[in-house]
Design an enzyme around this catalytic site. Structure first.
Site, PDB file in Angstrom:
ATOM      1  N   GLU A 182      56.961 -20.801  33.968  1.00 49.50           N
ATOM      2  CA  GLU A 182      56.634 -22.233  34.008  1.00 49.50           C
ATOM      3  C   GLU A 182      57.662 -23.003  33.185  1.00 49.50           C
ATOM      4  OE1 GLU A 182      52.696 -23.327  32.801  1.00 49.50           O
ATOM      5  OE2 GLU A 182      51.749 -22.196  34.419  1.00 49.50           O
ATOM      6  N   ASP A 227      80.740 -26.713  63.684  1.00 42.60           N
ATOM      7  CA  ASP A 227      79.591 -26.621  64.594  1.00 42.60           C
ATOM      8  C   ASP A 227      79.278 -28.018  65.132  1.00 42.60           C
ATOM      9  OD1 ASP A 227      78.200 -27.873  62.455  1.00 42.60           O
ATOM     10  OD2 ASP A 227      77.591 -25.928  61.657  1.00 42.60           O
ATOM     11  N   ARG A 246      68.633 -28.943  55.004  1.00 45.66           N
ATOM     12  CA  ARG A 246      68.947 -28.273  56.267  1.00 45.66           C
ATOM     13  C   ARG A 246      67.699 -28.032  57.118  1.00 45.66           C
ATOM     14  NH1 ARG A 246      73.273 -23.788  54.122  1.00 45.66           N
ATOM     15  NH2 ARG A 246      72.086 -24.073  52.218  1.00 45.66           N
ATOM     16  N   GLN A 247      66.543 -27.935  56.439  1.00 43.13           N
ATOM     17  CA  GLN A 247      65.297 -27.750  57.211  1.00 43.13           C
ATOM     18  C   GLN A 247      64.741 -29.142  57.486  1.00 43.13           C
ATOM     19  OE1 GLN A 247      64.231 -24.563  58.139  1.00 43.13           O
ATOM     20  NE2 GLN A 247      62.655 -25.473  59.417  1.00 43.13           N
ATOM     21  N   LYS A 292      79.231 -22.850  67.618  1.00 47.97           N
ATOM     22  CA  LYS A 292      78.643 -21.843  66.718  1.00 47.97           C
ATOM     23  C   LYS A 292      77.266 -21.452  67.229  1.00 47.97           C
ATOM     24  CE  LYS A 292      76.720 -22.601  62.262  1.00 47.97           C
ATOM     25  NZ  LYS A 292      76.874 -23.141  60.911  1.00 47.97           N
TER      26      LYS A 292
HETATM   27  C1  R5P Z   1      75.015 -25.825  58.851  1.00 52.99           C
HETATM   28  O1  R5P Z   1      74.476 -26.572  59.653  1.00 52.99           O
HETATM   29  C2  R5P Z   1      75.761 -26.310  57.657  1.00 52.99           C
HETATM   30  O2  R5P Z   1      76.426 -27.498  57.920  1.00 52.99           O
HETATM   31  C3  R5P Z   1      76.762 -25.258  57.178  1.00 52.99           C
HETATM   32  O3  R5P Z   1      77.734 -25.054  58.164  1.00 52.99           O
HETATM   33  C4  R5P Z   1      76.091 -23.945  56.891  1.00 52.99           C
HETATM   34  O4  R5P Z   1      74.905 -24.148  56.185  1.00 52.99           O
HETATM   35  C5  R5P Z   1      76.997 -23.017  56.125  1.00 52.99           C
HETATM   36  O5  R5P Z   1      76.335 -21.837  55.867  1.00 52.99           O
HETATM   37  P1  R5P Z   1      77.097 -20.458  55.765  1.00 52.99           P
HETATM   38  O6  R5P Z   1      78.194 -20.627  54.753  1.00 52.99           O
HETATM   39  O7  R5P Z   1      76.054 -19.493  55.309  1.00 52.99           O
HETATM   40  O8  R5P Z   1      77.612 -20.105  57.122  1.00 52.99           O
END
Ligand code: R5P
Length: 293
Positions: free
Chosen positions: A36, A163, A93-94, A186
């Site tokens: 904690e 991507d 990201r989520q 990607k």
């Molecule tokens: C994904 O949508 C993000 O923009 C990054 O490309 C991704 O999170 C990078 O993660 P990693 O280095 O594990 O491939």
């Protein structure tokens, strides 16, 4: 105005405070043996506008909760406004339900910060506009483009998004430096963490210097896979500009052994010495954030 720091990135917080000629507000942050956390603000802050600098980087949940407690403590002391300066907005990201049954983590993050009375957020290069749409309070999302463009000199360049999700970010840079845009296709395995493949390329890179731009590096695979494909398609040199160095175990080796010539990241996340390597250069967001403050 007072500036406080959580424990995720004190070096950056100190540099920002120095820009204003102030020292960081005194705060005690203690961890109990059962993990904690307890925070106590040791300043007279009544009526002040307070900035709390805390990146939501690894350990994300600890840093997140620490920020909530800091906001609560400050509100109880009667501050006028709490502005959370979150250089790296973890959980962004989520930002949607990718598979049925998932939580939208960034929505939960937004609600917790708002529930603790945070009045505003300043962040850098948030993962997506969609992630920001969950906040009811204002969010100032700063672009690091000006920090990166200072490092871009040569001609015969292409800007590469690793991507489709990163196209907006890459387009912004391509427009500034007047270079064509290339996109890597990607694919990722949603069942396995940090696993992705570069399966195709939209655009020409033969004989060009390729600048890959991304928001986050975690495993390093997105960039290493993209770089391998760019090299196979004839790119002459490969540079990376990525804002958040969210490195995990093995990232350094993946990037070091990749065909990438140089990697620029920023200090939104504090990087331990052992994670730093020769072709990595860390640029600071101190002035960018200071101006926003
Ligand atoms: C994904 O949508 C993000 O923009 C990054 O490309 C991704 O999170 C990078 O993660 P990693 O280095 O594990 O491939």
């Amino acid at each position: 105005m007072k500036i406080f720091s959580g424990s995720s990135n004190p070096p950056l917080a100190k540099k920002i405070a120095k820009n204003f000629g102030v020292i960081l507000g005194k705060v005690e942050i203690e961890r109990f043996a059962d993990s904690e956390v307890r925070v106590r603000v040791l300043e007279n802050v009544r009526g002040s506008e307070v900035f709390v600098i805390q990146s939501l980087s690894n350990p994300v949940n600890e840093n997140h909760f620490e920020l909530l407690l800091l906001a609560d403590a400050l509100k109880r002391l009667g501050v006028k406004r709490v502005i959370a300066v979150i250089p790296y907005l973890g959980y962004a990201r989520q930002d949607k339900v990718y598979r049925k049954g998932e939580a939208v983590s960034v929505s939960v993050l937004a609600k917790t910060l708002e529930a603790m009375g945070v009045n505003k957020i300043i962040t850098v290069d948030a993962h997506s506009q969609n992630a920001l749409s969950f906040f009811k309070i204002p969010v100032n999302n700063l672009s690091p483009a000006s920090i990166f463009t200072e490092k871009i000199k040569n001609k015969n360049l292409v800007v590469v998004s690793p991507d489709y999700g990163g196209i907006k970010r890459a387009k912004e840079l391509a427009k500034i430096i007047k270079a064509p845009l290339v996109v890597v296709e990607k694919e990722r395995d949603l069942k396995k963490q940090h696993l992705s493949w570069a399966t195709g390329l939209k655009g020409q890179v033969e004989g060009k210097k390729a600048l890959i731009i991304d928001d986050i590096i975690t495993s390093g695979r997105t960039l290493a896979n993209a770089a391998k494909l760019l090299k196979e398609r004839g790119a002459r040199k490969i540079l990376v500009f990525a804002t958040h160095a969210d490195f995990i175990k093995g990232t350094k080796e993946i990037l070091r052994n990749s065909p990438i010539d140089k990697i620029f990241v920023t200090d939104t996340i504090r990087l331990e010495k052992e994670k730093i390597f020769a072709k990595l250069e860390i640029l600071t967001v101190t002035d960018l954030i200071s101006k926003a403050i």
